[in-house]
Design an enzyme around this catalytic site. Structure first.
Site, mmCIF file in Angstrom:
data_model
loop_
_atom_site.group_PDB
_atom_site.id
_atom_site.type_symbol
_atom_site.label_atom_id
_atom_site.label_comp_id
_atom_site.label_asym_id
_atom_site.label_seq_id
_atom_site.Cartn_x
_atom_site.Cartn_y
_atom_site.Cartn_z
ATOM 1 N N GLY A 65 1.236 -1.252 17.552
ATOM 2 C CA GLY A 65 2.406 -0.575 18.114
ATOM 3 C C GLY A 65 2.826 0.558 17.203
ATOM 4 N N GLY A 114 -0.295 -5.051 18.866
ATOM 5 C CA GLY A 114 0.010 -4.651 20.246
ATOM 6 C C GLY A 114 -1.203 -4.676 21.158
ATOM 7 N N GLU A 137 0.056 -8.394 11.065
ATOM 8 C CA GLU A 137 1.470 -8.066 10.844
ATOM 9 C C GLU A 137 1.972 -8.511 9.470
ATOM 10 O OE1 GLU A 137 0.275 -9.469 13.608
ATOM 11 O OE2 GLU A 137 0.933 -8.262 15.317
ATOM 12 N N ASP A 145 3.720 -11.063 16.771
ATOM 13 C CA ASP A 145 4.557 -11.020 17.976
ATOM 14 C C ASP A 145 3.677 -10.779 19.205
ATOM 15 O OD1 ASP A 145 4.016 -8.324 17.354
ATOM 16 O OD2 ASP A 145 5.967 -7.619 18.061
HETATM 17 C C1 QUE Z 1 -0.509 -4.255 10.465
HETATM 18 C C2 QUE Z 1 -0.026 -3.776 11.656
HETATM 19 C C3 QUE Z 1 -0.396 -2.515 12.136
HETATM 20 C C4 QUE Z 1 -1.279 -1.760 11.380
HETATM 21 C C5 QUE Z 1 -1.777 -2.241 10.177
HETATM 22 C C6 QUE Z 1 -1.384 -3.478 9.734
HETATM 23 C C7 QUE Z 1 0.099 -1.971 13.377
HETATM 24 C C8 QUE Z 1 -0.314 -0.659 13.729
HETATM 25 C C9 QUE Z 1 -1.213 0.052 12.903
HETATM 26 C C10 QUE Z 1 -1.671 1.381 13.160
HETATM 27 C C11 QUE Z 1 -2.934 1.760 12.722
HETATM 28 C C12 QUE Z 1 -3.392 3.047 12.919
HETATM 29 C C13 QUE Z 1 -2.595 3.974 13.536
HETATM 30 C C14 QUE Z 1 -1.325 3.596 13.967
HETATM 31 C C15 QUE Z 1 -0.873 2.308 13.773
HETATM 32 O O1 QUE Z 1 -1.674 -0.528 11.776
HETATM 33 O O2 QUE Z 1 0.882 -2.623 14.105
HETATM 34 O O3 QUE Z 1 -0.531 4.498 14.569
HETATM 35 O O4 QUE Z 1 -3.027 5.258 13.725
HETATM 36 O O5 QUE Z 1 0.157 -0.104 14.857
HETATM 37 O O6 QUE Z 1 -1.849 -3.959 8.546
HETATM 38 O O7 QUE Z 1 0.828 -4.524 12.381
#
Ligand code: QUE
Length: 349
Positions: A65, A114, A137, A145
């Site tokens: 997310g 997500g 998370e 979640d």
């Molecule tokens: C834990 C997470 C997320 C994560 C890394 C974690 C997460 C998430 C992203 C993410 C990764 C690359 C992206 C971005 C988001 O990484 O929820 O916009 O380009 O969205 O260790 O929960």
């Protein structure tokens, strides 16, 4: 409308394609709202018989997310925008969970957070040699979640606790073993699978037909250790069990557990023990938790360490499981103020 998700109809099949390649298709509020609007329309449209969910371009499938937006919201508007995001995301998760028509999710790449929330409620969950599944998370001071409170305790043995507390990555064969995927296809057959479903063939028939032989799931060899060492009900108990085991595997997983946020590790275990009567009750619980967790130091610090500064060295507070009290957890799980509880979409049908 948003250009971050492509929505099309091909005859009797609805097609939702995540299209935010610069963020590995991590979900934004606009994407959640657009997906829900399409699914609500198709739910009541007699011409639509099935839905395909995939990613449009580049690597897939969905990295999670929009957590940097949520972090900014915690810092700038007391979390209002963050809560609006979780509210909409969880409504989408619940709409998919209760959807009356088959949805086929193609988990062809990174499937985290997500991305897990929009694939697990689908009747058909297709893994490939590109699948990289994780609930990470705990690495960013968030908690598992998007329905994890429902799905993870239903996995074999203690696998759900293992995934939540270590942020372990599973490949496609391991997803199939755990039941996180229903089918395993070579990625070069996905275009043919989608074309046959769009042409009107039943999804289960197509996927069974194209499903490939796949390597033995690595996790199967560790299942006995997972069930034993992640069997205890408390974070302290699991850490003690890992410490008492002299295998290399236990040492590696102990290090993983110790590096994650202790508060959200305990939140995960309380969630899994909650045994909610239905998925909606689970999502209402998760919304309560999310509303509190997103405002805490650990989430601000975890997103900073992993996604902003990328130093990978978050300073958790409390820093150890012993510092996380039952009273702190009670506050995180407490009911929302009057009129602010999460509710699913009203059933319009
Ligand atoms: C834990 C997470 C997320 C994560 C890394 C974690 C997460 C998430 C992203 C993410 C990764 C690359 C992206 C971005 C988001 O990484 O929820 O916009 O380009 O969205 O260790 O929960």
């Amino acid at each position: 409308m948003t250009d971050e998700v492509n929505i099309h109809r091909h005859g009797k099949v609805g097609h939702i394609s995540l299209a935010r390649p610069k963020a590995l298709h991590a979900l934004t509020l606009g994407m959640c709202e657009a997906m829900s609007a399409a699914l609500l329309e198709w739910r009541d449209d007699g011409d639509i018989e099935a839905v395909i969910l995939d990613h449009a371009e580049g690597r897939g499938f969905c990295a999670g997310g929009d957590v940097t937006m949520v972090r900014n919201s915690a810092l700038e508007d007391d979390g209002a925008a963050g809560r609006a995001f979780f509210y909409a995301e969880y409504r989408l998760n619940h709409l998919m969970f209760t959807y009356p028509k088959p949805i086929v999710a193609f988990m062809d790449g990174v499937t985290m957070g997500g991305g897990v929330g929009i694939s697990q409620p689908c009747d058909f969950r297709v893994a490939t040699e590109n699948t990289m599944f994780a609930m990470p998370e705990g690495s960013i001071g968030l908690f598992p979640d998007v329905g994890a409170g429902w799905y993870l305790p239903r996995l074999p043995g203690a696998v759900g606790k293992f995934l939540a507390l270590t942020a372990a990555r599973l490949d496609g064969a391991e997803c199939l073993w755990a039941g996180l995927a229903t089918h395993h296809l070579p990625s070069d057959s996905l275009a043919a699978a989608k074309a046959r479903i769009i042409a009107g063939e039943e999804a289960g028939t197509v996927l069974a037909d194209l499903g490939n032989s796949h390597p033995e799931a690595r996790i199967a060899g560790n299942a006995e250790k997972i069930d034993l060492l992640f069997g205890p009900d408390t974070l302290e108990g699991i850490i003690a069990a890992l410490e008492a085991d002299d295998s290399e595997w236990a040492a590696k997983e102990l290090k993983a557990v110790r590096s994650k946020c202790p508060t959200t590790g305990k939140v995960a275990l309380r969630q899994f023990a909650a045994d909610q009567p239905d998925f909606a009750a689970n999502m209402a619980m998760e919304y309560r938790i999310a509303s509190r967790i997103m405002l805490r130091h650990d989430f601000i610090e975890g997103v900073r360490a992993v996604l902003i500064d990328k130093d990978g060295a978050p300073q958790w507070d409390p820093a150890s499981p012993e510092g996380v009290t039952e009273a702190m957890l009670d506050d995180i799980f407490a009911p929302m103020p009057e009129g602010e509880e999460w509710t699913p979409f009203p059933d319009l049908s």
